[in-house]
Design an enzyme around this catalytic site. Structure first.
Site, short mmCIF file in Angstrom:
data_model
loop_
_atom_site.label_atom_id
_atom_site.label_comp_id
_atom_site.label_asym_id
_atom_site.label_seq_id
_atom_site.Cartn_x
_atom_site.Cartn_y
_atom_site.Cartn_z
CB THR A 104 -2.34 -20.45 15.87
OG1 THR A 104 -2.15 -20.70 14.49
CG2 THR A 104 -2.72 -18.99 16.04
NE ARG B 5 -2.43 0.18 3.57
CZ ARG B 5 -1.99 0.99 4.52
NH1 ARG B 5 -2.09 2.29 4.37
NH2 ARG B 5 -1.46 0.49 5.63
CE LYS C 275 -4.99 -19.62 12.44
NZ LYS C 275 -3.68 -18.97 12.47
#
Length: 338
Positions: free
Chosen positions: A255, A39, A198
């Site tokens: 995770t 960006r 998750k």
């Protein structure tokens, strides 16, 4: 993409965060011609000229074949594969701008793990809605894919889910490297749900970690979190075996256990007593579960699925319930068979 193989494909990766940049590197290493859209022009210049993403992957040397640009039209020009790697809650707004620029036959691959607020749509559903692409052109990637480890070329596996097996195999070839092993799976629903839920369970694990609890607590949350995910999956028509694989258990374990996990780390800050606002001020990257926990809970309620861990995380993140109260509520639930 080449009908026989995805190798050598022209790819655009939209989103230059840690995972978008890492996956762009994987594609280059697998032989694709890749343009990464950042960006901010200064970040695109750093990636192209200095071969490094100083904001999200400091210290990682990026391959010479990776080009970066702040112009989405330039990134998408003649792309056969378009990889979407923006925060999940910003996908719709970004896609509205990008849709007119998308090559009409490009395969669209989502790296995002979330459920859209308000609509409770999975990311692939948002992609199909905004772009008009059929389900045979839309795929999702999910698995234990902590970006920095993969950027360091530590061995890892992942799942590419697509209703069209040939497309899935093309994508598999496009990102298969000596350190990154993709598998295919036709269960797009299950893979996307595993990736979204998750993050919420990892927040719960981080909260208990921040409170000083240990391995038994984390293992219990991972296991019950997997059951919660599988219940939601069953209600939405997912394959039960998906949740025992890389997109289910594999992603959940990584995770919930790794300090590299944004969601687990964010949860730790809450467990140590920070407010959500305070934790956000100390976090550069997006912890998807903080927003998605509400849409995951809404999705569960819409299908009559009991999701106590997700509900507990929502109460801490959005209703001001102290972390200690969350643990007390979970542990005092009615006793019943597993």
């Amino acid at each position: 993409m080449n009908p026989q193989s995805g190798q050598g494909a022209r790819a655009a990766v939209l989103g230059a965060g840690s995972w978008g940049t890492t996956f762009a590197k994987v594609l280059v290493d697998a032989g694709c011609a890749v343009t990464l859209h950042a960006r901010r022009p200064e970040l695109a210049r750093a990636i192209s000229e200095d071969r490094e993403n100083p904001d999200y992957l400091p210290g990682i040397r990026l391959p010479k074949g990776l080009r970066a640009t702040a112009d989405p039209a330039e990134a998408l020009r003649a792309a056969e594969l378009v990889v979407l790697a923006v925060p999940s809650q910003s996908l719709r707004d970004n896609l509205v701008q990008w849709a007119p620029l998308l090559p009409p036959d490009a395969v669209l691959l989502s790296l995002m793990k979330g459920i859209e607020l308000g609509t409770t749509k999975r990311m692939s559903q948002v992609v199909c809605e905004i772009t008009g692409a059929g389900p045979d052109r839309v795929a999702a990637m999910s698995g234990p894919n902590l970006a920095r480890e993969i950027a360091e070329e530590q061995p890892a596996a992942t799942v590419i889910a697509c209703a069209d097996q040939q497309r899935a195999e093309q994508l598999q070839a496009a990102c298969h490297t000596p350190y990154f092993r993709p598998y295919t799976n036709p269960d797009l629903v299950g893979c996307e749900l595993g990736g979204a839920v998750k993050n919420v369970i990892a927040l719960a694990c981080g909260i208990t970690e921040g409170m000083g609890f240990g391995d038994n607590t984390r293992a219990s949350l991972i296991t019950r979190g997997l059951a919660e995910t599988a219940r939601l999956g069953a209600a939405l028509g997912a394959e039960p075996t998906t949740f025992a694989g890389l997109a289910g258990l594999g992603d959940l374990v990584a995770t919930c256990s790794s300090p590299l996990s944004r969601n687990r780390t964010f949860g730790e800050k809450l467990g140590r007593g920070m407010t959500v606002e305070q934790a956000l001020q100390t976090t550069r990257q997006v912890a998807e579960g903080v927003k998605s926990c509400r849409s995951v809970l809404d999705l569960g309620r819409a299908h009559g699925v009991d999701m106590p861990l997700t509900e507990a995380v929502v109460r801490v993140c959005h209703e001001g319930v102290p972390a200690a109260q969350m643990v007390k509520e979970i542990m005092s639930r009615e006793a019943k068979p597993e």
